[in-house]
Design an enzyme around this catalytic site. Structure first.
Site, PDB file in Angstrom:
ATOM      1  N   ARG A  73      -0.899 -17.030 -28.555  1.00 32.67           N
ATOM      2  CA  ARG A  73      -1.483 -15.951 -29.354  1.00 32.67           C
ATOM      3  C   ARG A  73      -1.546 -14.716 -28.460  1.00 32.67           C
ATOM      4  NH1 ARG A  73      -4.634 -18.280 -33.654  1.00 32.67           N
ATOM      5  NH2 ARG A  73      -5.951 -16.430 -33.670  1.00 32.67           N
ATOM      6  N   CYS A  84     -16.314  -5.461 -38.272  1.00 30.50           N
ATOM      7  CA  CYS A  84     -16.985  -6.630 -38.848  1.00 30.50           C
ATOM      8  C   CYS A  84     -18.223  -6.995 -38.020  1.00 30.50           C
ATOM      9  CB  CYS A  84     -16.019  -7.809 -38.895  1.00 30.50           C
ATOM     10  SG  CYS A  84     -14.544  -7.416 -39.838  1.00 30.50           S
ATOM     11  N   CYS A  87     -18.081  -9.597 -35.353  1.00 27.37           N
ATOM     12  CA  CYS A  87     -17.016  -9.467 -34.357  1.00 27.37           C
ATOM     13  C   CYS A  87     -17.211  -8.275 -33.425  1.00 27.37           C
ATOM     14  CB  CYS A  87     -15.685  -9.351 -35.093  1.00 27.37           C
ATOM     15  SG  CYS A  87     -14.271  -9.112 -34.038  1.00 27.37           S
ATOM     16  N   LYS A 215      -2.347 -17.716 -45.980  1.00 30.00           N
ATOM     17  CA  LYS A 215      -3.651 -18.122 -45.446  1.00 30.00           C
ATOM     18  C   LYS A 215      -4.622 -16.947 -45.461  1.00 30.00           C
ATOM     19  CE  LYS A 215      -2.017 -21.821 -42.439  1.00 30.00           C
ATOM     20  NZ  LYS A 215      -1.816 -22.238 -41.047  1.00 30.00           N
ATOM     21  N   CYS A 315      -5.463 -29.332 -29.122  1.00 31.13           N
ATOM     22  CA  CYS A 315      -5.238 -27.899 -28.893  1.00 31.13           C
ATOM     23  C   CYS A 315      -3.881 -27.651 -28.217  1.00 31.13           C
ATOM     24  CB  CYS A 315      -6.351 -27.338 -28.008  1.00 31.13           C
ATOM     25  SG  CYS A 315      -6.184 -25.577 -27.772  1.00 31.13           S
ATOM     26  N   ARG A 317      -2.869 -24.253 -27.871  1.00 26.19           N
ATOM     27  CA  ARG A 317      -2.896 -22.793 -27.845  1.00 26.19           C
ATOM     28  C   ARG A 317      -3.201 -22.183 -26.478  1.00 26.19           C
ATOM     29  NH1 ARG A 317      -5.259 -21.493 -33.275  1.00 26.19           N
ATOM     30  NH2 ARG A 317      -4.296 -23.135 -34.464  1.00 26.19           N
ATOM     31  N   CYS A 329      -8.344 -20.999 -22.907  1.00 23.14           N
ATOM     32  CA  CYS A 329      -9.196 -21.458 -24.001  1.00 23.14           C
ATOM     33  C   CYS A 329      -9.930 -20.265 -24.584  1.00 23.14           C
ATOM     34  CB  CYS A 329     -10.192 -22.494 -23.497  1.00 23.14           C
ATOM     35  SG  CYS A 329     -11.381 -22.992 -24.758  1.00 23.14           S
ATOM     36  N   ASP A 546     -26.972 -28.882  12.215  1.00 25.31           N
ATOM     37  CA  ASP A 546     -27.218 -30.021  11.314  1.00 25.31           C
ATOM     38  C   ASP A 546     -27.721 -31.241  12.081  1.00 25.31           C
ATOM     39  OD1 ASP A 546     -27.093 -31.404   8.795  1.00 25.31           O
ATOM     40  OD2 ASP A 546     -25.371 -32.485   9.617  1.00 25.31           O
TER      41      ASP A 546
HETATM   42  N1  LIG Z   1     -11.957 -23.145 -31.544  1.00 24.71           N
HETATM   43  C1  LIG Z   1     -10.896 -22.435 -31.832  1.00 24.71           C
HETATM   44  N2  LIG Z   1     -10.827 -21.769 -32.970  1.00 24.71           N
HETATM   45  C2  LIG Z   1      -9.722 -21.077 -33.224  1.00 24.71           C
HETATM   46  C3  LIG Z   1      -8.655 -21.016 -32.328  1.00 24.71           C
HETATM   47  N3  LIG Z   1      -7.702 -20.230 -32.846  1.00 24.71           N
HETATM   48  C4  LIG Z   1      -8.149 -19.815 -34.035  1.00 24.71           C
HETATM   49  N4  LIG Z   1      -9.359 -20.346 -34.274  1.00 24.71           N
HETATM   50  C5  LIG Z   1     -10.163 -20.184 -35.478  1.00 24.71           C
HETATM   51  O1  LIG Z   1      -9.259 -19.985 -36.529  1.00 24.71           O
HETATM   52  C6  LIG Z   1      -9.615 -18.823 -37.228  1.00 24.71           C
HETATM   53  C7  LIG Z   1      -8.399 -18.197 -37.835  1.00 24.71           C
HETATM   54  O2  LIG Z   1      -7.570 -17.701 -36.835  1.00 24.71           O
HETATM   55  P1  LIG Z   1      -6.104 -17.226 -37.107  1.00 24.71           P
HETATM   56  O3  LIG Z   1      -5.835 -16.052 -36.222  1.00 24.71           O
HETATM   57  O4  LIG Z   1      -5.836 -17.045 -38.540  1.00 24.71           O
HETATM   58  O5  LIG Z   1      -5.214 -18.376 -36.538  1.00 24.71           O
HETATM   59  P2  LIG Z   1      -5.012 -19.910 -36.886  1.00 24.71           P
HETATM   60  O6  LIG Z   1      -5.818 -20.340 -38.015  1.00 24.71           O
HETATM   61  O7  LIG Z   1      -5.170 -20.627 -35.632  1.00 24.71           O
HETATM   62  O8  LIG Z   1      -3.512 -19.860 -37.264  1.00 24.71           O
HETATM   63  P3  LIG Z   1      -2.493 -20.957 -37.752  1.00 24.71           P
HETATM   64  O9  LIG Z   1      -3.083 -22.302 -37.560  1.00 24.71           O
HETATM   65  O10 LIG Z   1      -1.312 -20.731 -36.909  1.00 24.71           O
HETATM   66  O11 LIG Z   1      -2.258 -20.579 -39.160  1.00 24.71           O
HETATM   67  C8  LIG Z   1     -10.361 -17.991 -36.231  1.00 24.71           C
HETATM   68  O12 LIG Z   1     -11.266 -17.146 -36.819  1.00 24.71           O
HETATM   69  C9  LIG Z   1     -11.079 -19.025 -35.422  1.00 24.71           C
HETATM   70  O13 LIG Z   1     -12.275 -19.384 -36.084  1.00 24.71           O
HETATM   71  C10 LIG Z   1      -8.775 -21.735 -31.129  1.00 24.71           C
HETATM   72  O14 LIG Z   1      -7.893 -21.766 -30.297  1.00 24.71           O
HETATM   73  N5  LIG Z   1      -9.913 -22.414 -30.919  1.00 24.71           N
HETATM   74  C1  LIG Z   2     -10.495 -11.264 -34.186  1.00 23.31           C
HETATM   75  S1  LIG Z   2      -9.564 -11.195 -35.662  1.00 23.31           S
HETATM   76  C2  LIG Z   2      -8.129 -10.338 -35.142  1.00 23.31           C
HETATM   77  C3  LIG Z   2      -7.129 -10.086 -36.223  1.00 23.31           C
HETATM   78  C4  LIG Z   2      -7.543  -9.140 -37.335  1.00 23.31           C
HETATM   79  N1  LIG Z   2      -8.251  -7.997 -36.908  1.00 23.31           N
HETATM   80  C5  LIG Z   2      -8.295  -9.884 -38.410  1.00 23.31           C
HETATM   81  O1  LIG Z   2      -9.479  -9.606 -38.586  1.00 23.31           O
HETATM   82  O2  LIG Z   2      -7.678 -10.748 -39.018  1.00 23.31           O
HETATM   83  C6  LIG Z   2      -8.956 -12.862 -35.864  1.00 23.31           C
HETATM   84  C7  LIG Z   2      -9.818 -13.747 -36.695  1.00 23.31           C
HETATM   85  O3  LIG Z   2     -11.020 -13.994 -36.011  1.00 23.31           O
HETATM   86  C8  LIG Z   2     -12.053 -14.116 -36.941  1.00 23.31           C
HETATM   87  N2  LIG Z   2     -13.331 -13.913 -36.266  1.00 23.31           N
HETATM   88  C9  LIG Z   2     -13.764 -12.819 -35.598  1.00 23.31           C
HETATM   89  N3  LIG Z   2     -15.008 -13.000 -35.125  1.00 23.31           N
HETATM   90  C10 LIG Z   2     -15.392 -14.234 -35.511  1.00 23.31           C
HETATM   91  C11 LIG Z   2     -16.574 -14.985 -35.345  1.00 23.31           C
HETATM   92  N4  LIG Z   2     -17.608 -14.509 -34.703  1.00 23.31           N
HETATM   93  N5  LIG Z   2     -16.602 -16.214 -35.856  1.00 23.31           N
HETATM   94  C12 LIG Z   2     -15.535 -16.745 -36.522  1.00 23.31           C
HETATM   95  N6  LIG Z   2     -14.393 -16.077 -36.699  1.00 23.31           N
HETATM   96  C13 LIG Z   2     -14.318 -14.836 -36.224  1.00 23.31           C
HETATM   97  C14 LIG Z   2     -11.719 -13.023 -37.932  1.00 23.31           C
HETATM   98  O4  LIG Z   2     -12.329 -13.242 -39.157  1.00 23.31           O
HETATM   99  C15 LIG Z   2     -10.220 -13.137 -38.027  1.00 23.31           C
HETATM  100  O5  LIG Z   2      -9.860 -14.021 -39.059  1.00 23.31           O
HETATM  101  S1  SF4 Z   3     -12.039 -24.152 -28.040  1.00 22.55           S
HETATM  102 FE1  SF4 Z   3     -10.487 -24.024 -26.443  1.00 22.55          FE
HETATM  103  S2  SF4 Z   3      -9.698 -26.116 -26.216  1.00 22.55           S
HETATM  104 FE2  SF4 Z   3     -10.862 -26.050 -28.133  1.00 22.55          FE
HETATM  105  S3  SF4 Z   3      -9.304 -25.638 -29.683  1.00 22.55           S
HETATM  106 FE3  SF4 Z   3     -10.156 -23.654 -29.097  1.00 22.55          FE
HETATM  107  S4  SF4 Z   3      -8.809 -22.923 -27.456  1.00 22.55           S
HETATM  108 FE4  SF4 Z   3      -8.399 -25.104 -27.735  1.00 22.55          FE
HETATM  109  S1  SF4 Z   4     -10.747  -7.418 -35.074  1.00 18.31           S
HETATM  110 FE1  SF4 Z   4     -12.776  -8.051 -35.581  1.00 18.31          FE
HETATM  111  S2  SF4 Z   4     -13.673  -6.204 -36.460  1.00 18.31           S
HETATM  112 FE2  SF4 Z   4     -11.511  -5.952 -36.561  1.00 18.31          FE
HETATM  113  S3  SF4 Z   4     -10.939  -6.728 -38.546  1.00 18.31           S
HETATM  114 FE3  SF4 Z   4     -10.607  -8.365 -37.096  1.00 18.31          FE
HETATM  115  S4  SF4 Z   4     -12.491  -9.499 -37.241  1.00 18.31           S
HETATM  116 FE4  SF4 Z   4     -12.927  -7.497 -38.126  1.00 18.31          FE
END
Ligand SMILES: Nc1nc2c(ncn2[C@@H]2O[C@H](COP(=O)(O)OP(=O)(O)OP(=O)(O)O)[C@@H](O)[C@H]2O)c(=O)[nH]1
Ligand SMILES: C[S@@+](CC[C@H](N)C(=O)[O-])C[C@H]1O[C@@H](n2cnc3c(N)ncnc32)[C@H](O)[C@@H]1O
Ligand code: SF4
Ligand code: SF4
Length: 580
Positions: A73, A84, A87, A215, A315, A317, A329, A546
């Site tokens: 990523r 938001c 965030c 999605k 994981c 990623r 992570c 020591d």
């Molecule tokens: N714990 C954890 N949560 C993640 C991670 N990557 C994404 N997420 C969660 O997944 C949500 C959606 O993230 P997206 O950017 O859409 O990515 P994604 O769901 O991982 O994407 P795909 O599985 O490739 O579709 C985020 O808001 C996080 O809550 C990760 O590496 N670890």
């Molecule tokens: C950080 S955003 C970056 C990409 C883009 N700005 C967006 O909002 O999709 C990626 C994802 O993280 C999620 N996200 C951000 N802060 C979060 C939080 N505190 N808990 C769970 N998901 C969160 C957002 O809803 C979004 O789906």
């Molecule tokens: S919290 Fe860290 S180890 Fe767990 S799924 Fe997300 S990136 Fe992977």
């Molecule tokens: S980066 Fe954060 S503040 Fe911006 S749209 Fe994504 S979740 Fe919302």
């Protein structure tokens, strides 16, 4: 030897014919999308299945638990056009200076290293990735990388309608769009900005372009939108969407406490009150979401359960922040600056080595809910989570973790504003191990001493070998020799030197009540051995402490100093010359 620049140029040249060839491939019917100017969009790369093939992931991308990292990523920017609540703070996040962010070239170079190592999928994220002016170029150049199966994007959707056609042409394969509410006024409350209609437009544009199932990311927050989940599920009746209800992740900087989390089981209950019959769909390997469908609905929904039911075991990623830090992570704090490694002229092998060390340090799972909530920074927008912590508690600290002895090129940088006057930290704040490859091998010698002031009683007992713990001087000397051999382990930027000999002698100054330890280190090598001699006497002196501390704590280790140094290309040093 070929320079890394030349190597890279050659590598880029070798990509071009492949890229051209790919664009001229005939388009499979399923991927045939028509853009608004009626031209064929760029064919997506064929994937065998929905599961990433991680069979050919190189060792440097495999962690110590055997997890193969085939998914990268990349955060393209820290900027965002929304705020938001969960965030970002209302005023936005502190932005990194432009020249500290990864350039287009650097993104491609780093991505290609990962892809050649076995990464098959790259997700562009942020901040808001569509704000990055070179997003289309990045997409296209990533799509050109041989071996990369898909370039995908997560966006808040505000700019999607406008940018989607060119992104699809550039090879973008799918989009995740964030949307937390179906009520425009609530959108403004959650995001502190207007724009709900634009996001809906973007979602429709993506569906029309055939990006299905699309999605949608919906962060569920107690008291804000949990009752809207059923409305989202109703949406799935006729829309080919996959609404993922995300457990809100608390962290120190988003100032919302963990009572805001609606756990997965509770979310499921809320939906079941309206839709009692749900079909549990099979989850794909490495999916973050647990998938469900209302029987008969076109779309589906799911739950991203990072908080109550982590998916760390599968994981795959890795993350790259906009300023080039590798995060192994989402919740880990240690980051390695690949930007710094890259800018220091590292070869691909060196990059792989650095990445490999970081990946091997990846923990089995995240630190648990409570610790996450205490973690500084904003893990989801991939900004350097330690910046705020370091600034508050330790403003002058620049080197977070020091080089691993077995991996000399291993920079951990936490600041974009480095000090100028440290010899082993250069102007960019990078740890700088001096390269000795061109230095001649020569005999080198160093002598160092340490003085340990003790009481009459201790001196008497040592002299008569009456200390309860044993022979103080014999143990101290042994400790000193062992320490000299480990100097490169202990002193971060010291080279590993094959020692010819370490010899430690002692004498007593009965008048001053001091034990004087003197260590001589010798090596036939490219760099001097004064650190080995100094380490030897230091540890020997501490061992005296020591061995004797049961009798007194007023033992004083003093005057650890170099007495003599010779050999190599520079003039020697002798303490007696200095005195003259
Ligand atoms: N714990 C954890 N949560 C993640 C991670 N990557 C994404 N997420 C969660 O997944 C949500 C959606 O993230 P997206 O950017 O859409 O990515 P994604 O769901 O991982 O994407 P795909 O599985 O490739 O579709 C985020 O808001 C996080 O809550 C990760 O590496 N670890
Ligand atoms: C950080 S955003 C970056 C990409 C883009 N700005 C967006 O909002 O999709 C990626 C994802 O993280 C999620 N996200 C951000 N802060 C979060 C939080 N505190 N808990 C769970 N998901 C969160 C957002 O809803 C979004 O789906
Ligand atoms: S919290 Fe860290 S180890 Fe767990 S799924 Fe997300 S990136 Fe992977
Ligand atoms: S980066 Fe954060 S503040 Fe911006 S749209 Fe994504 S979740 Fe919302």
């Amino acid at each position: 030897m070929m320079s890394s620049k030349r190597l890279w140029k050659l590598f880029q040249q070798s990509l071009r014919p492949v890229a051209h060839q790919k664009r001229s491939l005939s388009l499979p019917a399923s991927a045939a999308l028509i853009s608004d100017d009626n031209t064929f969009l760029r064919p997506s790369k064929a994937r065998q299945s929905d599961v990433l093939d991680d069979a050919d992931v190189d060792e440097f991308l495999v962690d110590s638990f055997g997890r193969k990292h085939s998914y990268l990523r990349i955060s393209l920017t820290e900027k965002c056009n929304l705020r938001c609540q969960y965030c970002m703070p209302a005023e936005g996040v502190p932005l990194t200076k432009k020249d500290h962010l990864l350039s287009t070239e650097e993104i491609i170079r780093l991505a290609s290293t990962f892809v050649r190592g076995g990464v098959k999928k790259i997700r562009l994220t942020g901040g808001e990735p569509l704000l990055r002016p070179d997003i289309v170029e990045i997409c296209q150049r990533l799509d050109d990388l041989p071996g990369l199966e898909e370039v995908v994007l997560t966006t808040n959707g505000l700019l999607l309608t406008r940018k989607l056609p060119s992104l699809l042409k550039a090879g973008l394969r799918s989009v995740n769009v964030s949307l937390d509410t179906l009520i425009p006024a609530k959108f403004e409350l959650i995001t502190r900005r207007r724009g709900w209609e634009k996001v809906i437009e973007g979602i429709d544009a993506a569906l029309e372009a055939g990006l299905v199932p699309l999605k949608l990311n919906c962060v569920v927050t107690r008291g804000v939108n949990e009752e809207e989940m059923v409305d989202f599920v109703r949406w799935t009746q006729n829309k080919a969407v996959d609404v993922r209800f995300i457990e809100y992740m608390p962290f120190a900087d988003n100032k919302w406490n963990d009572k805001k989390i609606v756990p997965y089981v509770e979310m499921l209950d809320i939906i079941k009150r309206k839709y009692s019959k749900l079909e549990r769909l099979p989850d794909k390997a490495n999916d973050t979401s647990k998938a469900y469908r209302v029987p008969g609905h076109v779309g589906q929904f799911g739950f991203v359960t990072s908080m109550t039911n982590n998916f760390c075991g599968t994981c795959n990623r890795l993350r790259l922040t906009a300023d080039g830090n590798l995060k192994v992570c989402l919740f880990g704090n240690a980051e390695v600056s690949l930007r710094d490694v890259l800018r220091s002229g590292a070869t691909d092998d060196e990059l792989r080595q650095v990445i490999g060390v970081a990946v091997k340090r990846k923990k089995k799972q995240h630190a648990g809910m409570l610790n996450i909530a205490k973690a500084p920074g904003r893990p989801m927008i991939l900004i350097d989570s330690w910046k705020s912590f370091i600034r508050v508690f330790c403003p002058s600290f620049r080197l977070l973790t020091l080089p691993s002895p077995s991996h000399p090129v291993h920079f951990y940088s936490t600041s974009s504003n480095p000090p100028r006057d440290f010899s082993h930290v250069n102007s960019e704040g990078k740890a700088n191990m001096v390269c000795v490859s061109s230095k001649p091998v020569a005999h080198r010698k160093a002598v160092a001493e340490a003085r340990v002031a003790v009481s009459d009683e201790i001196l008497h007992k040592i002299l008569n070998n009456e200390m309860k713990k044993g022979d103080v001087m014999a143990v101290a000397k042994l400790a000193g020799v062992l320490a000299a051999k480990k100097t490169w382990d202990l002193i971060p930027l010291c080279h590993n030197i094959p020692l010819d000999v370490v010899n430690i002698v002692h004498r007593f100054d009965e008048e001053k009540k001091e034990i004087i330890l003197e260590a001589t280190a010798e090596a036939t090598w490219k760099t001097g051995v004064e650190m080995e001699a100094l380490t030897a006497v230091s540890v020997a002196a501490l061992t005296v402490y020591d061995m004797c501390k049961a009798l007194s704590h007023s033992i004083c280790v003093r005057e650890i100093r170099l007495l003599h140094k010779s050999g190599g290309t520079k003039p020697g040093y002798d303490i007696h010359d200095e005195k003259q």
